[in-house]
Design an enzyme around this catalytic site. Structure first.
Site, PDB file in Angstrom:
ATOM      1  N   SER A 134       7.748   1.873   6.350  1.00  0.00           N
ATOM      2  CA  SER A 134       6.943   2.499   5.303  1.00  0.00           C
ATOM      3  C   SER A 134       5.648   3.078   5.859  1.00  0.00           C
ATOM      4  CB  SER A 134       6.609   1.454   4.233  1.00  0.00           C
ATOM      5  OG  SER A 134       5.626   1.918   3.339  1.00  0.00           O
ATOM      6  N   GLU A 136       3.006   2.793   4.389  1.00  0.00           N
ATOM      7  CA  GLU A 136       1.976   1.802   4.060  1.00  0.00           C
ATOM      8  C   GLU A 136       1.584   0.974   5.283  1.00  0.00           C
ATOM      9  OE1 GLU A 136       0.222   0.985   1.238  1.00  0.00           O
ATOM     10  OE2 GLU A 136       1.015   2.707   0.143  1.00  0.00           O
ATOM     11  N   TYR A 158       2.330  -6.082   1.204  1.00  0.00           N
ATOM     12  CA  TYR A 158       3.523  -5.245   1.359  1.00  0.00           C
ATOM     13  C   TYR A 158       3.522  -4.559   2.726  1.00  0.00           C
ATOM     14  CZ  TYR A 158       6.602  -1.189   0.731  1.00  0.00           C
ATOM     15  OH  TYR A 158       7.580  -0.229   0.898  1.00  0.00           O
TER      16      TYR A 158
END
Length: 343
Positions: A134, A136, A158
């Site tokens: 990801s 992120e 996350y």
């Protein structure tokens, strides 16, 4: 013989698009399902006659070994995850178990079923593994745009869990010669996106406001900037990564930045409304640690995979609004029918 693929998270947005893409390529497609009462199985209901399912749980090592051994897939796509970032502050341990340790368990299942006990080259006949990494992971970015060599500074549980999944995938590639790759996908959306995600929250609200079902839309940080693309484009990149002679990791994104405010403006303009008349700011919706800017440098994917996105951001937002307008209209028609029947 057609290739066989196993998809975890097949009932999610990406899983449903990937299943469609692989079926079109002539694959036998299996989906890992955690029990039969999956609330999102409707996402792949139209494909059920062409799919096969196997029971398994990313929190249960033995079930994954059993699933991989039963299916004997050529390719495994690990898309199963808790994907709503804000939830990771409320349930950090659960998110880490699934998004981090779940990757390790799947890699271990492949290693055990394949009999990989030491370092060896990634030869033909091996199961090929795709991990859904990801953007992120980049978090508080060290540089813009972000590429495969940009350092990770995750800003959420996350992002931290995804970073572990990314590195353990690389470790199994280097330790056991496993054909294992990670796709560092930037934000990708579609009409199948969950209603909790900001783009879908916007498109749903716009449709409901236009039809008179809703008055206001509450959002958090309108200045957050993302690189948003269409999920249907991004699953093509996943497949392409597993077709290369050598395994490698790739950044996937459009290279264009848009703010949440841009998304709101485009969506409201599409139905002839001024967004400033309907949008309010709710400070409780702002993340504890915000990721302000994400933008992909996907040059490696363009050059080595031949991948390019086909849907731009304005087109994506309009597509999502149109889909939610149709859905909201159907709900109204159904409600009207029920009302008429009650009389």
């Amino acid at each position: 013989m057609s290739k066989r693929a196993l998809i975890t998270g097949i009932t999610g947005q990406d899983g449903s698009y990937l299943a469609e893409h692989l079926l079109a390529q002539g694959y036998q497609v299996w989906g890992l399902i955690r029990g039969q009462a999956n609330p999102r199985k409707s996402r792949v209901s139209r494909l059920v006659s062409e799919l096969s399912f196997v029971d398994g749980d990313l929190m249960d090592q033995a079930s994954l070994v059993s699933a991989v051994d039963k299916v004997q897939p050529d390719e495994i796509y690990n898309l199963g995850a808790i994907s709503f970032v804000p939830m990771s502050w409320q349930q950090a341990e659960l998110v880490t178990e699934i998004n981090g340790m779940g990757v390790l368990r799947m890699l271990e299942a492949i290693r055990m079923v394949s009999g990989l006990n030491g370092s060896r080259g990634a030869g033909s006949g091996q199961m090929r593994f795709y991990q859904a990494s990801s953007s992120e992971m980049f978090g508080k970015v060290a540089e813009t745009p972000q590429c495969e060599t940009t350092i990770f500074r995750p800003r959420s549980p996350y992002g931290v869990a995804k970073t572990y999944g990314h590195f353990i995938t690389r470790n199994y590639r280097e330790s056991f010669g496993m054909y294992a790759v990670s796709g560092m996908l930037f934000n990708h959306e579609s009409p199948r996106r969950g209603a909790e995600f900001v783009t879908r929250k916007i498109s749903l609200a716009v449709a409901r406001i236009k039809l008179g079902y809703q008055d206001k839309l509450s959002l958090g940080n309108l200045d957050a900037v993302r690189d948003w693309g269409f999920a249907g484009d991004y699953v093509r990149a996943m497949h392409l990564m597993l077709q290369q002679d050598e395994p490698g990791d790739y950044v996937i994104g459009t290279g264009e930045m848009h703010s949440v405010r841009d998304a709101v403006r485009i969506a409201f303009e599409h139905v002839g409304l001024n967004w400033e008349d309907y949008v309010s700011i709710d400070p409780s919706l702002v993340r504890p640690a915000e990721v302000e800017i994400l933008c992909a440098d996907a040059e490696r994917a363009r050059n080595q995979l031949g991948w390019e996105p086909s849907v731009d951001f304005p087109e994506l937002m309009r597509m999502m609004v149109d889909s939610d307008l149709r859905q909201a209209s159907r709900e109204r028609e159904y409600g009207d029918l029920l009302l008429a029947a009650s009389w």
